[in-house]
Scaffold this motif. Structure first.
Motif, PDB file in Angstrom:
ATOM      1  N   VAL A  26       0.893  -1.222   0.002  1.00 15.08           N
ATOM      2  CA  VAL A  26       0.072   0.181   0.003  1.00 15.08           C
ATOM      3  C   VAL A  26       0.918   1.230   0.000  1.00 15.08           C
ATOM      4  CG1 VAL A  26      -1.679   1.152   1.334  1.00 15.08           C
ATOM      5  CG2 VAL A  26      -1.974  -1.144   1.141  1.00 15.08           C
ATOM      6  N   PHE A  27       1.000   1.900  -1.145  1.00 10.93           N
ATOM      7  CA  PHE A  27       1.504   3.207  -1.257  1.00 10.93           C
ATOM      8  C   PHE A  27       0.705   4.237  -0.460  1.00 10.93           C
ATOM      9  CE2 PHE A  27       2.895   0.708  -4.637  1.00 10.93           C
ATOM     10  CZ  PHE A  27       4.062   1.001  -5.061  1.00 10.93           C
ATOM     11  N   VAL A  28       1.183   5.048   0.604  1.00 13.17           N
ATOM     12  CA  VAL A  28       0.884   5.973   1.239  1.00 13.17           C
ATOM     13  C   VAL A  28       1.720   7.303   0.906  1.00 13.17           C
ATOM     14  CG1 VAL A  28       0.046   6.683   3.561  1.00 13.17           C
ATOM     15  CG2 VAL A  28       0.271   4.269   2.837  1.00 13.17           C
ATOM     16  N   PRO A  29       1.139   8.192   0.066  1.00 14.51           N
ATOM     17  CA  PRO A  29       1.709   9.648  -0.161  1.00 14.51           C
ATOM     18  C   PRO A  29       1.541  10.394   1.053  1.00 14.51           C
ATOM     19  CG  PRO A  29      -0.201   9.260  -1.440  1.00 14.51           C
ATOM     20  CD  PRO A  29       0.092   7.954  -0.763  1.00 14.51           C
ATOM     21  N   VAL A  30       2.679  11.219   1.479  1.00 15.38           N
ATOM     22  CA  VAL A  30       2.641  12.152   2.611  1.00 15.38           C
ATOM     23  C   VAL A  30       1.639  13.568   2.170  1.00 15.38           C
ATOM     24  CG1 VAL A  30       4.964  11.832   3.297  1.00 15.38           C
ATOM     25  CG2 VAL A  30       4.447  13.366   1.838  1.00 15.38           C
ATOM     26  N   ASN A  31       1.189  13.885   2.818  1.00 13.75           N
ATOM     27  CA  ASN A  31       0.281  14.951   2.904  1.00 13.75           C
ATOM     28  C   ASN A  31       1.078  16.160   2.322  1.00 13.75           C
ATOM     29  OD1 ASN A  31      -1.640  17.633   3.596  1.00 13.75           O
ATOM     30  ND2 ASN A  31      -2.790  16.052   4.584  1.00 13.75           N
ATOM     31  N   SER A  32       0.517  17.215   1.626  1.00 16.26           N
ATOM     32  CA  SER A  32       1.028  18.201   1.081  1.00 16.26           C
ATOM     33  C   SER A  32       1.697  19.450   2.080  1.00 16.26           C
ATOM     34  CB  SER A  32       0.500  19.029  -0.075  1.00 16.26           C
ATOM     35  OG  SER A  32      -0.669  19.306   0.415  1.00 16.26           O
ATOM     36  N   LEU A  33       1.026  19.215   3.369  1.00 14.82           N
ATOM     37  CA  LEU A  33       1.032  19.908   4.730  1.00 14.82           C
ATOM     38  C   LEU A  33       2.624  19.463   4.976  1.00 14.82           C
ATOM     39  CD1 LEU A  33      -2.165  19.747   6.226  1.00 14.82           C
ATOM     40  CD2 LEU A  33      -1.337  21.435   4.802  1.00 14.82           C
ATOM     41  N   TYR A  34       3.018  18.413   4.646  1.00 11.20           N
ATOM     42  CA  TYR A  34       4.327  18.051   5.297  1.00 11.20           C
ATOM     43  C   TYR A  34       5.475  18.887   4.589  1.00 11.20           C
ATOM     44  CZ  TYR A  34       8.568  14.725   5.308  1.00 11.20           C
ATOM     45  OH  TYR A  34       9.754  14.294   5.835  1.00 11.20           O
ATOM     46  N   GLU A  35       6.380  19.079   5.389  1.00  8.96           N
ATOM     47  CA  GLU A  35       7.312  20.283   5.382  1.00  8.96           C
ATOM     48  C   GLU A  35       8.600  19.851   4.273  1.00  8.96           C
ATOM     49  OE1 GLU A  35       8.221  23.218   7.700  1.00  8.96           O
ATOM     50  OE2 GLU A  35       6.409  23.558   8.514  1.00  8.96           O
ATOM     51  N   LYS A  36       8.089  19.701   2.930  1.00 11.54           N
ATOM     52  CA  LYS A  36       8.969  19.530   1.936  1.00 11.54           C
ATOM     53  C   LYS A  36       9.152  20.350   0.846  1.00 11.54           C
ATOM     54  CE  LYS A  36      10.440  15.654  -1.045  1.00 11.54           C
ATOM     55  NZ  LYS A  36      11.531  14.550  -0.627  1.00 11.54           N
ATOM     56  N   ALA A  37      10.266  21.073   0.281  1.00 10.38           N
ATOM     57  CA  ALA A  37      10.167  21.882  -0.655  1.00 10.38           C
ATOM     58  C   ALA A  37       9.562  21.341  -1.979  1.00 10.38           C
ATOM     59  CB  ALA A  37      11.719  22.498  -0.978  1.00 10.38           C
ATOM     60  N   GLU A  38       8.882  22.130  -2.797  1.00 11.66           N
ATOM     61  CA  GLU A  38       8.283  21.897  -3.993  1.00 11.66           C
ATOM     62  C   GLU A  38       7.319  20.460  -4.213  1.00 11.66           C
ATOM     63  OE1 GLU A  38      11.388  22.480  -7.083  1.00 11.66           O
ATOM     64  OE2 GLU A  38      12.115  24.039  -5.763  1.00 11.66           O
ATOM     65  N   LEU A  39       6.618  20.232  -2.932  1.00  6.81           N
ATOM     66  CA  LEU A  39       5.974  18.956  -3.029  1.00  6.81           C
ATOM     67  C   LEU A  39       4.772  19.235  -4.065  1.00  6.81           C
ATOM     68  CD1 LEU A  39       5.901  16.384  -1.758  1.00  6.81           C
ATOM     69  CD2 LEU A  39       4.600  17.250   0.011  1.00  6.81           C
ATOM     70  N   ILE A  40       4.617  18.335  -4.981  1.00  5.65           N
ATOM     71  CA  ILE A  40       3.473  18.222  -5.884  1.00  5.65           C
ATOM     72  C   ILE A  40       2.283  18.175  -4.951  1.00  5.65           C
ATOM     73  CG2 ILE A  40       2.327  17.244  -7.881  1.00  5.65           C
ATOM     74  CD1 ILE A  40       5.182  16.349  -8.759  1.00  5.65           C
ATOM     75  N   SER A  41       0.987  18.691  -5.466  1.00  5.03           N
ATOM     76  CA  SER A  41      -0.342  18.523  -4.951  1.00  5.03           C
ATOM     77  C   SER A  41      -0.458  17.119  -4.519  1.00  5.03           C
ATOM     78  CB  SER A  41      -1.291  19.161  -5.808  1.00  5.03           C
ATOM     79  OG  SER A  41      -1.725  18.427  -6.746  1.00  5.03           O
ATOM     80  N   ASN A  42      -1.252  17.060  -3.327  1.00  4.89           N
ATOM     81  CA  ASN A  42      -1.978  15.714  -2.918  1.00  4.89           C
ATOM     82  C   ASN A  42      -2.555  15.004  -3.959  1.00  4.89           C
ATOM     83  OD1 ASN A  42      -1.006  16.019  -0.302  1.00  4.89           O
ATOM     84  ND2 ASN A  42      -2.878  16.740   0.437  1.00  4.89           N
ATOM     85  N   GLU A  43      -3.573  15.659  -4.751  1.00  5.31           N
ATOM     86  CA  GLU A  43      -4.311  14.833  -5.880  1.00  5.31           C
ATOM     87  C   GLU A  43      -3.517  14.724  -6.911  1.00  5.31           C
ATOM     88  OE1 GLU A  43      -7.487  13.362  -7.554  1.00  5.31           O
ATOM     89  OE2 GLU A  43      -7.325  13.994  -5.703  1.00  5.31           O
ATOM     90  N   HIS A  44      -2.584  15.239  -7.473  1.00  6.50           N
ATOM     91  CA  HIS A  44      -1.812  15.054  -8.575  1.00  6.50           C
ATOM     92  C   HIS A  44      -0.930  13.700  -8.307  1.00  6.50           C
ATOM     93  CE1 HIS A  44      -0.175  15.702 -12.645  1.00  6.50           C
ATOM     94  NE2 HIS A  44       1.020  15.628 -11.936  1.00  6.50           N
ATOM     95  N   ARG A  45      -0.225  13.725  -6.977  1.00  7.06           N
ATOM     96  CA  ARG A  45       0.534  12.676  -6.638  1.00  7.06           C
ATOM     97  C   ARG A  45      -0.248  11.319  -6.455  1.00  7.06           C
ATOM     98  NH1 ARG A  45       2.773  13.268  -1.860  1.00  7.06           N
ATOM     99  NH2 ARG A  45       1.556  15.366  -1.358  1.00  7.06           N
ATOM    100  N   TYR A  46      -1.327  11.392  -5.990  1.00  9.62           N
ATOM    101  CA  TYR A  46      -2.234  10.372  -5.798  1.00  9.62           C
ATOM    102  C   TYR A  46      -2.582   9.764  -7.092  1.00  9.62           C
ATOM    103  CZ  TYR A  46      -6.633   7.765  -5.211  1.00  9.62           C
ATOM    104  OH  TYR A  46      -7.431   6.974  -5.100  1.00  9.62           O
ATOM    105  N   GLN A  47      -3.179  10.324  -8.022  1.00  9.67           N
ATOM    106  CA  GLN A  47      -3.600  10.182  -9.448  1.00  9.67           C
ATOM    107  C   GLN A  47      -2.154   9.571  -9.953  1.00  9.67           C
ATOM    108  OE1 GLN A  47      -6.458   9.570 -10.497  1.00  9.67           O
ATOM    109  NE2 GLN A  47      -7.424  10.779  -8.659  1.00  9.67           N
ATOM    110  N   MET A  48      -1.281   9.858  -9.971  1.00 11.36           N
ATOM    111  CA  MET A  48       0.111   9.263 -10.671  1.00 11.36           C
ATOM    112  C   MET A  48       0.271   7.725 -10.176  1.00 11.36           C
ATOM    113  SD  MET A  48       3.033  12.288 -11.217  1.00 11.36           S
ATOM    114  CE  MET A  48       3.089  12.995  -9.674  1.00 11.36           C
ATOM    115  N   LEU A  49       0.110   7.967  -8.729  1.00  9.27           N
ATOM    116  CA  LEU A  49       0.334   6.701  -8.088  1.00  9.27           C
ATOM    117  C   LEU A  49      -0.573   5.509  -8.463  1.00  9.27           C
ATOM    118  CD1 LEU A  49       1.277   7.500  -4.640  1.00  9.27           C
ATOM    119  CD2 LEU A  49       2.769   6.032  -6.243  1.00  9.27           C
ATOM    120  N   LYS A  50      -2.140   6.164  -8.271  1.00  8.52           N
ATOM    121  CA  LYS A  50      -3.001   5.411  -8.760  1.00  8.52           C
ATOM    122  C   LYS A  50      -3.130   4.701 -10.186  1.00  8.52           C
ATOM    123  CE  LYS A  50      -8.141   5.587  -8.504  1.00  8.52           C
ATOM    124  NZ  LYS A  50      -8.496   4.189  -9.292  1.00  8.52           N
TER     125      LYS A  50
END
Length: 108
Positions: A38-62
């Motif tokens: 189960v791939f669990v992408p971190v929330n975009s609230l996570y302090e990481k520079a230049e993190l792509i939006s939650n929805e976009h990363r989710y859709q790429m994984l999906k």
């Protein structure tokens, strides 16, 4: 008899790479008790520079996970109003899959 496992693979997946999926498949191939990763992408609230939006990363994984019955992508972290600690994510996965042992994959 070994208890069946689900492996949680957490990360930014910013973006998801072939190496992420190759490693997940290797874990499945080499461990007969692992039923899925189960791939669990971190929330975009996570302090990481230049993190792509939650929805976009989710859709790429999906898009990839939909092609492999042993892969799944979870919104456990991205659906929250605050970043979760890893232990909280593991507890939520255990609640979701009570019949499985939950394992946590760490990639160095």
């Amino acid at each position: 008899m070994l208890k069946k496992q689900i492996v949680m693979y957490g990360g930014a997946f910013n973006p998801p790479l072939n190496s992420h999926f190759s490693l997940a498949q290797q874990i499945i191939n080499e461990n007969e008790q692992v039923e899925k990763v189960v791939f669990v992408p971190v929330n975009s609230l996570y302090e990481k520079a230049e993190l792509i939006s939650n929805e976009h990363r989710y859709q790429m994984l999906k898009a990839v996970c939909d092609k492999n019955e042993k892969f799944e992508v979870s919104t456990i972290e991205i659906d929250r109003a605050r970043p979760l600690y890893t232990i909280e994510t593991l507890q939520k996965l255990q609640e979701q899959y009570p019949e499985y042992e939950i394992a946590f994959m760490i990639r160095k």
